[in-house]
Design a protein around this motif. Structure first.
Motif, mmCIF file in Angstrom:
data_model
loop_
_atom_site.group_PDB
_atom_site.id
_atom_site.type_symbol
_atom_site.label_atom_id
_atom_site.label_comp_id
_atom_site.label_asym_id
_atom_site.label_seq_id
_atom_site.Cartn_x
_atom_site.Cartn_y
_atom_site.Cartn_z
ATOM 1 N N ALA A 173 -124.340 37.912 95.591
ATOM 2 C CA ALA A 173 -125.589 38.203 96.302
ATOM 3 C C ALA A 173 -125.786 39.713 96.369
ATOM 4 C CB ALA A 173 -125.547 37.595 97.707
ATOM 5 N N ALA A 456 -124.119 33.229 101.629
ATOM 6 C CA ALA A 456 -123.611 33.375 100.264
ATOM 7 C C ALA A 456 -122.176 32.874 100.156
ATOM 8 C CB ALA A 456 -123.700 34.841 99.831
ATOM 9 N N ASP A 459 -122.026 29.062 100.275
ATOM 10 C CA ASP A 459 -122.362 28.463 98.989
ATOM 11 C C ASP A 459 -121.140 28.414 98.077
ATOM 12 O OD1 ASP A 459 -124.310 27.499 96.952
ATOM 13 O OD2 ASP A 459 -123.791 29.384 95.982
ATOM 14 N N GLN A 497 -131.237 29.695 99.203
ATOM 15 C CA GLN A 497 -129.914 29.258 99.659
ATOM 16 C C GLN A 497 -129.889 27.756 99.931
ATOM 17 O OE1 GLN A 497 -131.577 31.959 100.766
ATOM 18 N NE2 GLN A 497 -130.185 33.543 101.510
ATOM 19 N N GLY A 650 -128.709 34.725 94.702
ATOM 20 C CA GLY A 650 -127.544 33.893 94.973
ATOM 21 C C GLY A 650 -126.955 33.420 93.662
ATOM 22 N N SER A 655 -131.280 29.444 92.902
ATOM 23 C CA SER A 655 -131.573 30.874 92.973
ATOM 24 C C SER A 655 -131.705 31.482 91.584
ATOM 25 C CB SER A 655 -130.477 31.603 93.753
ATOM 26 O OG SER A 655 -130.491 31.236 95.114
#
Length: 678
Positions: A173, A456, A459, A497, A650, A655
């Motif tokens: 990110a 981030a 994820d 996200q 991302g 993203s």
């Protein structure tokens, strides 16, 4: 903080941009100074309020105001200001969503501030309503500028900001890392040199080698003997920009000349420890030794690299020094005669002897206790990027959970800042799984503020957890904990996200299908409720995921902001998408080619600067680079040879797809403008 000179340059650039946009030859609003003077002066002179720039086309009688936040992190706050001061009473629908910036007169805004940076407030055709709209916007600018200064970022301790910066870099990110760097600079507490160290790390993570070498004050930074990691990144940038093009053609003399240039700063980097550096950095030091005529030392250094199994990276142009190298037996006797060899060989052994760390549980415990040698070991792992002396399979999942359970808040912050990144990085490279450890880390993040850096990392944790093939009970527990605070952060502004999370759920097997569907519903329901405010580039992904998971959600073909005027048509193009997660790359490929059949999408997960990667980057219209755990050699290569590089916000496929589609629309808009200018 920015120097007075930098602030003056920024102010001059802003004034030039504003006057360019308002020039009467390209904007009819410039023909009416009385109507634009206040907003023009505010855009140039004010520092807190957003810029508001009028635009008028007398032929079509269309008028709009472009509202641009001063900082990217102020986007949500400026949207709220527009709702409060303008609202639907004075403006057409769509004023509260960032514009696509795909029209010819918007090119200057797009170039300076980027996509998704600007709100467009469309005025009605009624003259009186236009006056009321202008008055409302002028009032907003004045009130915000006169109000006490406030921070749009949540205050955090310095250590936590540094930890979040590291997490953002690790998780792919870069925009979040950039915002955190700006916050660190404004908040203070770090020396100017340390701020520059972080800036170098940010540029290096994105493969922006030229920016590293052009950094203002780089010489002063190197004079202060920065950490090995910073030296390695500067040396790698030197390799990419100055050395590699010459060595690729077998021209050692040109490589030597490049290092002799005054701005190469090699003299400030020449005392590096070879075995602690990356392959690219080692190559620069070897070429530097050749340039200085240190033949004997160069031969011994190559012999040392061969003995340590790192000799494959020695350039072919320097291979003849290997024939001059002493034998292994004589090298041991002569090692004390070589500064480089004597500095390099024992240091690694010394670090390992001091730490004596054989498992990640021991590494975490040492970092928690403030062991400097453990900190150094973690930094060394980040440089090497090709393995570590602490394999993940040396400790059990249960032991790691016990370590986390015993940490105090202060110890956890130290772990987050120094050790968590290398640990997660190792997990991405191996098949070892730690589902309970990942659940524990995830739970601690969810219980904090869900800001961009934490999202981030979440994820990445979700990806690693799903890859571990969890049992149904483990799967349900993880998703239940993950979804505790969805209602606090899922919104159109965080659509990327949220869609990344859903895409990961859809891509991996679900031992508890009902839990997967429920979690996906919780993530997509807020987006569906506000779907007219979503960026059009997110809609294909949202529609595809809803259909794949059978959620029964209908999504529009385009948002309201796109219905009034048709956007550019994407024709043929070639793009490169780079990343190390081949599953994400394939999903991005499928999504883009399904929507744009005439676009050729080339995927790459290479870790080295191969000839194929160079040619692909050079021949593509633009390259999309996922920086999560990326290899510096490959990202530097793409940054050096690509026509344009796009960085997703991302590392998930949603993203990345959004970044690629947005860039395709921008590429098509530029092509349209070039056709009109012919």
């Amino acid at each position: 903080m920015a120097s007075e000179e930098e602030a003056a340059q920024q102010a001059a650039g802003t004034e030039q941009f504003v006057d360019h946009f308002l020039h009467r030859d390209r904007n009819d609003a410039g023909k009416y100074p009385r109507g634009i003077t206040l907003l023009r002066d505010a855009a140039v002179k004010y520092r807190k309020s957003p810029m508001v720039l009028p635009w008028l086309n007398e032929k079509t009688q269309r008028m709009a105001y472009y509202v641009i936040p001063r900082q990217r992190e102020e986007l949500t706050a400026v949207r709220d200001l527009l709702v409060a001061f303008v609202g639907p009473s004075f403006a057409k629908y769509g004023y509260d969503a960032p514009a696509a910036l795909n029209k010819p007169h918007e090119a200057a805004i797009l170039q300076r501030y980027g996509a998704g940076s600007t709100f467009v407030v469309q005025a009605t055709a009624d003259t009186d309503e236009r006056k009321r709209l202008r008055t409302a916007l002028e009032r907003m600018v004045e009130v915000v500028e006169r109000a006490p200064r406030r921070s749009w970022s949540a205050p955090k301790p310095l250590g936590r900001l540094l930890a979040d910066f590291e997490a953002a870099l690790l998780s792919g990110a870069p925009q979040t890392a950039q915002a955190l760097l700006q916050q660190l600079d404004r908040q203070g507490g770090l020396s100017p040199a340390n701020v520059k160290h972080l800036e170098i790390r940010l540029w290096a993570a994105q493969g922006r080698a030229s920016e590293v070498l052009a950094l203002r004050g780089l010489r002063e930074v190197l004079l202060q003997d920065p950490p090995v990691l910073v030296k390695d990144m500067v040396l790698s940038a030197l390799f990419t920009v100055r050395i590699e093009p010459a060595l690729a053609e077998g021209d050692l003399a040109r490589a030597v000349d490049a290092l002799k240039a005054p701005d190469s700063y090699l003299s400030l980097l020449a005392d590096g420890n070879l075995l602690a550096l990356s392959e690219q950095a080692i190559t620069v030091l070897l070429v530097g030794m050749h340039a200085r005529g240190e033949e004997e030392g160069l031969s011994r250094s190559i012999a040392l690299l061969d003995a340590e199994g790192q000799g494959d990276g020695v350039p072919e142009a320097l291979a003849f020094y290997r024939r001059q190298a002493p034998t292994a037996g004589s090298r041991e006797k002569e090692s004390t005669q070589s500064d480089v060899a004597s500095a390099a060989e024992p240091e690694v052994e010394e670090v390992l002897a001091e730490t004596a760390l054989s498992t990640w549980a021991e590494v975490f415990a040492a970092v928690a206790q403030g062991d400097k040698a453990a900190f150094d070991l973690c930094r060394r792992m980040d440089i090497g990027r090709g393995g570590t002396s602490v394999p993940p399979n040396s400790v059990s999942d249960g032991e790691m959970v016990e370590v986390f359970g015993s940490l105090t808040d202060v110890e956890y912050e130290a772990i987050w800042q120094y050790a968590l990144g290398p640990f997660l990085q190792e997990l991405t490279r191996t098949e070892v799984t730690f589902p309970h450890t990942l659940t524990t880390i995830m739970r601690s993040i969810v219980n904090q503020r869900c800001d961009p850096a934490n999202l981030a990392v979440l994820d990445l944790l979700l990806e690693l957890f799903l890859r571990s093939a969890p049992q149904a009970a483990e799967y349900e527990e993880f998703l239940e904990q993950l979804s505790v605070r969805f209602d606090e952060w899922v919104a159109p502004e965080t659509a990327g996200q949220a869609l990344d999370f859903v895409d990961r759920l859809a891509a991996w097997a679900a031992p508890a299908p009902a839990a997967r569907v429920q979690t996906a519903q919780l993530l997509l329901a807020p987006l569906h409720l506000h779907m007219r405010r979503l960026d059009v580039a997110y809609l294909p992904t949202a529609r595809s995921l809803s259909d794949e998971l059978g959620l029964g959600l209908d999504w529009p073909e385009q948002t309201a902001s796109r219905t009034e005027e048709s956007g550019p048509v994407v024709e043929t193009a070639q793009i490169l998408v780079y990343g190390l997660d081949e599953g994400v790359l394939q999903r991005v490929h499928d999504s883009i080619t399904r929507q744009f059949p005439r676009v050729k999408v080339v995927l790459s997960a290479e870790k080295v600067a191969s000839k194929h990667l160079k040619e692909t980057a050079r021949n593509s219209d633009f390259s999309v680079v996922i920086t999560q755990c990326a290899a510096h050699a490959a990202t530097n290569c793409i940054g050096q040879y690509a026509k344009e590089v796009v960085y997703p916000r991302g590392a998930g496929s949603a993203s990345v797809t959004h970044a690629a589609i947005t860039a395709l629309y921008e590429h098509a808009a530029r092509q349209d403008r070039s056709v009109h200018l012919r």
